[in-house]
Design a protein around this motif. Structure first.
Motif, short mmCIF file in Angstrom:
data_model
loop_
_atom_site.label_atom_id
_atom_site.label_comp_id
_atom_site.label_asym_id
_atom_site.label_seq_id
_atom_site.Cartn_x
_atom_site.Cartn_y
_atom_site.Cartn_z
N ALA A 1 49.99 62.12 38.29
CA ALA A 1 49.45 61.72 39.59
C ALA A 1 49.56 62.85 40.61
O ALA A 1 48.69 63.01 41.46
N PHE B 1 46.58 64.71 42.51
CA PHE B 1 46.65 64.76 43.97
C PHE B 1 46.44 66.19 44.46
O PHE B 1 45.63 66.44 45.37
N ARG C 1 42.96 67.18 44.05
CA ARG C 1 42.13 66.54 45.06
C ARG C 1 42.25 67.30 46.39
O ARG C 1 41.27 67.53 47.08
N GLU C 2 43.47 67.70 46.72
CA GLU C 2 43.67 68.47 47.96
C GLU C 2 42.93 69.80 47.86
O GLU C 2 42.28 70.24 48.79
N LEU D 1 41.06 54.94 45.32
CA LEU D 1 42.10 54.59 46.28
C LEU D 1 41.56 53.73 47.43
O LEU D 1 42.33 53.10 48.17
N ARG E 1 42.77 50.27 48.73
CA ARG E 1 44.08 50.26 49.36
C ARG E 1 43.97 50.28 50.88
O ARG E 1 44.74 49.67 51.60
N ALA E 2 42.99 51.08 51.35
CA ALA E 2 42.85 51.26 52.78
C ALA E 2 42.06 50.13 53.42
O ALA E 2 42.12 49.91 54.62
N ALA F 1 41.15 46.25 53.71
CA ALA F 1 41.38 44.84 53.42
C ALA F 1 40.21 44.09 54.03
O ALA F 1 40.18 43.80 55.22
#
Lengths: 580, 255, 126
Positions: free
Chosen positions: C18, C22, C25-26, C86, C89-90, C92
């Motif tokens: 992970a 990550f 991705r950065e 992802l 997750r952010a 709802a």
């Protein structure tokens, strides 16, 4: 060096945090501290699952809650304490609600209640089946908002300091550093919980070693009703992990090896598809655990590598209800038993769960030792008598935590912050003793774990669900031998940093004291009542034993048992009737 | 199946070791035995000097977080047989100072937690005599997930931001702040805003997502943080565009 | 009390899959920046007339420029895929009082991506 507080609370679980908040609210000028051997949110309150009882529904009354509690206790509780308890429980649970406890709700937003064993009405508030967890974290987080509450996290109390019949504080070790401090106070409140680890098979966490009971006992306060040990009927076979009574309240059935709901054979009513209050699986815990033993003797249980079991059947409840009301049960079964209760039977057997007995207190939480208070499982007020009803213990922590906190605050404010010189000397002696023990035990040839394991076996064999004179006498002899061996127990670890072996040694010493109190109290109670079942005295004997046992430590270290009459206000002793 | 399995356990004795050393122990390999059972076996029968925390052994007290074969785990809810034939490497949680053996110092979290005010904040506390604050099951559902945090610290151990920037409030603390922000009974969102919106708050998070992946209780702190970023950003924009109206709206909606 | 603080070493991000994803991705932001530069160069070339545009095309056709663009595209794709993963997750999102399931939010993202790409393709290719 000595730290001073007006009130010191030992234990940071439900009762301890409630008491600390009560002190802070009663008198904000007081300096209050919480000393706990684990971070407060790790306390064993966290493991309570099913719920907390308090009258809430319009069709329910305080008298009915009181009567259920009194009859559940087999009339050994003090009825004035029970009346105070049922009257204050709703307020306490509402207060928790105001503090943010995520109680499960009805569609209209009101508090939801569920059925529970031995209760005639639905009055058990719940937060799914993680009630204790939510209650503890709500209290802990709320306590954080009281910045004046000082915390000693991961400090282990080894002694209560007493001078001239009054408690003046404690001596404690900081686990991380090994630093030993005298922490003086005008009042000490014990909220250390129970002692399930005295037995081999228990729902209790590793930390439940009866520290507070032994501390009080050694300080001269009597322990009350120690012979009453509650076996919860449904624990997972290997781990002893609790499967909440709520599983039965929601409609679960107990089945023997033939798939038969055997409780109907033990005067607990007739089976119905839907759960009926105070009937069958919703009977009290003592009677259900005793029924298991009879089934075992009849050969109707199932043998497993971890002992005989019966099955808890939740399959007919369906995945939806289980996920909504019993998610933790499903999680625990899947993780620790590799089964899914939605489709499979859950193997269960009785497991030591709760001590009805504890440090003798009055209705305000005060012990006979001036300045010493106690609340929660460590205490015996008594509202639980010979058998506690499920879901009465969480509100007990709150009601009597609050009462003890208030009483201790008033007491502490009456005195100046002066500590007799003998207390300082005692503190110094205790620190010296601990340091000496740590050094001296290099040569020990007895392993702590061996003595502990044998003590636990002794307790199970001697004072299990059924006891008799012979088993108790044998247990007393074995305990005396274990005490001798304990003198030669070795400690491999001589470091001062996070020395968990030293703590295990101190805990074992406490447990041996508590075990002796249980055995001695049980040996002298020649009757059967609630959780104390003597096969040699199978009947209840109100003539001789409608009384609390009080065990006191004698100067030579031995114990002596006396009796104290039970307080009866409105419910004269009667027959306990379930299912009819 | 073999009858034993090797635990390679990190030992650190302050004042003796300058860094942890690995020590091997043979423990029985039995069905239902958690890593924790292996460790208590070591403590009881092989080596009393091994130190670790544990209590409830049912995954709810949060004491026994450790690094097992590189992964942060609750040692009471991780089983020996899943790692057979071994060996199993057991180390303290990463990203925390090690006090002794498998025991880490979590004081940093304990200091940060009160900063986010994880309690119900209300302008006016109604007396309990007036009964409960009503909360529908749907309103409960809004925050329930975030109330499941057991403070086990696995998320901090998995968070590379926390390891690189120790000032970061961290996943659990922010999730608990959100637990109260989203609670219909709470009016404290404004009071929590400064801390949460600070550089050490949600904006330090780069959304690695590992906190949620390792959470044993399904709390999803990463989700809580991202959702708060959205809330904070929306609020800032609103205030920038319509300073007066939004302030009035805020003060009304948050009491 | 002396505690042990585990040092953070340079290759910490290789410890877990992970973390690698990550960091990649950065890192993709560098390539996003490259696409912006490339676009600006293109716009500049177009505005300078046909010859300049042709020179830009020739330059872009060189193997190493193509290679950089292919790598850049892979990174941007990685960014998109991990970011979409992802996204729930952010967000709802509630529809009629019920929380929209995560897969549906992810699916919606991919759908929007597809629609936008199609629109761009239509604009360019018509």
């Amino acid at each position: 060096m000595a730290d001073y507080h007006d009130v010191v609370v030992v234990g940071g679980g439900g009762a301890g945090l409630r008491a600390a908040i009560a002190v802070a609210e009663t008198n904000p000028a007081l300096r209050v501290a919480v000393i706990s051997k684990v971070y407060p949110m790790r306390s064993h309150t966290v493991s309570a699952e099913g719920g907390a009882a308090a009258v809430a529904a319009p069709d329910d009354t305080l008298d009915e809650h009181a009567y259920d509690t009194v009859s559940g206790s087999d009339w050994l509780c003090d009825q004035d304490a029970v009346e105070a308890f049922v009257a204050e429980a709703p307020r306490e649970l509402l207060r928790l609600e105001h503090w943010g406890c995520p109680w499960s709700r009805q569609p209209d937003g009101k508090i939801a209640v569920r059925a529970f064993g031995g209760m005639k009405k639905k009055r058990t508030w719940f937060a799914a089946d993680r009630t204790g967890f939510h209650l503890l974290h709500t209290l802990f987080q709320t306590a954080l908002s009281y910045s004046d509450i000082v915390r000693y996290d991961e400090w282990y109390v080894t002694k209560i300091l007493v001078d001239d019949g009054r408690a003046y504080g404690v001596v404690a070790i900081e686990l991380a550093t090994g630093r030993i401090e005298t922490i003086t106070a005008n009042a000490v409140i014990l909220c250390t919980g129970g002692c399930g680890r005295v037995f081999p098979f228990t729902t209790n966490a590793n930390i439940k070693t009866g520290d507070g009971m032994a501390l009080a006992y050694r300080a001269g306060a009597p322990l009350k009703d120690m012979e009453f040990v509650q076996y919860h009927p449904t624990g997972l076979p290997f781990t002893g992990i609790l499967i909440t009574e709520a599983a039965r309240a929601e409609g679960g059935w107990l089945l023997n090896k033939d798939g038969y709901r055997y409780l109907q054979d033990y005067d607990l009513g007739t089976p119905t598809p839907e759960p009926v209050l105070r009937n069958m699986e919703l009977g009290p815990r003592d009677r259900l655990s005793q029924a298991f033993v009879h089934e075992m003797e009849k050969g109707n249980t199932i043998d497993t590598p971890y002992g005989p079991i019966v099955n808890l059947d939740l399959r007919h409840l369906g995945a939806k209800l289980i996920d909504l009301k019993l998610p933790f049960v499903r999680e625990l079964c899947s993780k620790y038993q590799n089964i899914d209760p939605v489709t499979e039977l859950v193997p269960v057997r009785p497991v030591v769960h709760y001590m009805m007995g504890g440090v003798h207190t009055d209705i305000r939480g005060a012990t006979p030792l001036e300045g010493l208070y106690a609340a929660g499982e460590v205490a015996c007020v008594s509202i639980n008598g010979a058998n506690r009803l499920g879901s009465n213990s969480l509100p007990e922590c709150l009601v009597f935590g609050n009462r003890a906190g208030r009483a201790a605050a008033v007491f502490a404010a009456r005195y100046h912050r002066e500590v007799p010189s003998s207390i300082v000397a005692q503190g110094r002696d205790e620190a010296r003793r601990l340091a000496a023990e740590l050094g001296r035990r290099v040569e020990g040839h007895q392993r702590i774990a061996d003595i502990r394991t044998e003590m636990q076996a002794t307790m199970e064999n001697g004072a299990g669900i059924y006891r008799d004179g012979d088993s108790l006498t044998k247990a007393a002899h074995e305990l005396a031998e274990l005490r001798l061996r304990f003198r030669h127990a070795g400690i491999d670890d001589h470091s001062t940093n996070f020395n968990t072996e030293l703590i295990a040694w101190l805990e074992l010493g406490f447990m041996l004291d508590v075990a002796e109190c249980i055995i001695d109290s049980a040996a002298l109670r020649e009757e059967s009542r609630g959780a104390h079942q003597r096969t040699d005295f199978p009947a209840r004997d109100d003539e001789r034993f409608l009384a609390h046992s009080l065990v006191r430590r004698q100067p030579d270290g031995s114990s002596r048992v006396g009796y104290l009459p039970v307080t009866i206000t409105r419910w004269p002793p009667g027959e306990r009737i379930y299912g009819r | 199946m073999a009858t034993e399995i090797t635990l390679e356990v990190a030992r650190y004795r302050p004042g003796v070791d300058s860094e942890p050393v690995m020590q091997s122990y043979q423990v029985p390999l039995r069905e239902h035995w958690a890593i924790l059972d292996g460790l208590t076996y070591v403590k009881d029968h092989l080596d009393g000097t091994l130190s670790f925390r544990w209590s409830c052994r049912m995954g709810i007290c949060g004491s026994c977080g450790m690094t097992v074969n590189g992964e942060p785990q609750l040692s009471c809810a991780t089983f020996l047989t899943d790692y057979a034939p071994g060996p199993i490497r057991v180390e303290p949680l990463h990203n925390f100072p090690v006090v002794r053996d498998l025991v880490v110092d979590i004081d940093d979290f304990m200091t940060k937690l009160p900063k986010v005010k994880p309690w119900v904040v209300r302008e006016v506390q109604s007396p309990v005599e007036e009964g409960e604050y009503l909360q529908t099951p749907e309103e409960l559902d809004e925050y329930q997930q975030f109330s499941m945090c057991i403070n086990c610290m696995l998320c901090y151990s998995a968070c590379p931001v926390y390891s690189l920037e120790p000032d970061f409030l961290g996943p659990a603390a922010i999730a608990l702040a959100q637990r109260y922000n989203l609670d219909s009974r709470d009016e404290g969102a404004d009071e929590r805003r400064d801390v949460l919106s600070s550089p050490e708050g949600v904006w330090a998070c780069t959304f690695v997502g590992e906190c949620s992946a390792v959470c044993p209780k399904g709390v999803d702190p990463a989700g809580a943080i991202q959702r708060y970023k959205l809330t904070a950003a929306t609020q800032s924009i609103k205030e920038l565009l319509m300073p007066r109206i939004s302030r009035r709206l805020n003060s009304r909606s948050q009491g | 009390m002396s505690v042990y603080q585990r040092p953070v070493h340079l290759l910490w991000w290789l410890e877990r899959r992970a973390y690698v994803l990550f960091v990649l991705r950065e890192l993709s932001s560098v390539f996003v920046a490259w696409f912006v530069v490339f676009l600006l160069l293109l716009v500049n070339a177009v505005s300078d007339g046909t010859a300049s545009y042709q020179r830009f095309l020739d330059w872009s056709g060189q193997w190493w420029v193509v290679a950089i663009n292919v790598v850049a595209m892979l990174f941007v794709l990685l960014h998109v895929v991990t970011w979409f993963g992802l996204a729930p997750r952010a967000m709802a999102i509630k529809v009629r009082g019920r929380r929209v399931p995560a897969q549906q939010i992810v699916a919606a993202h991919y759908l929007a991506w597809l629609v936008l790409s199609a629109a761009v393709a239509w604009l360019v290719l018509r």
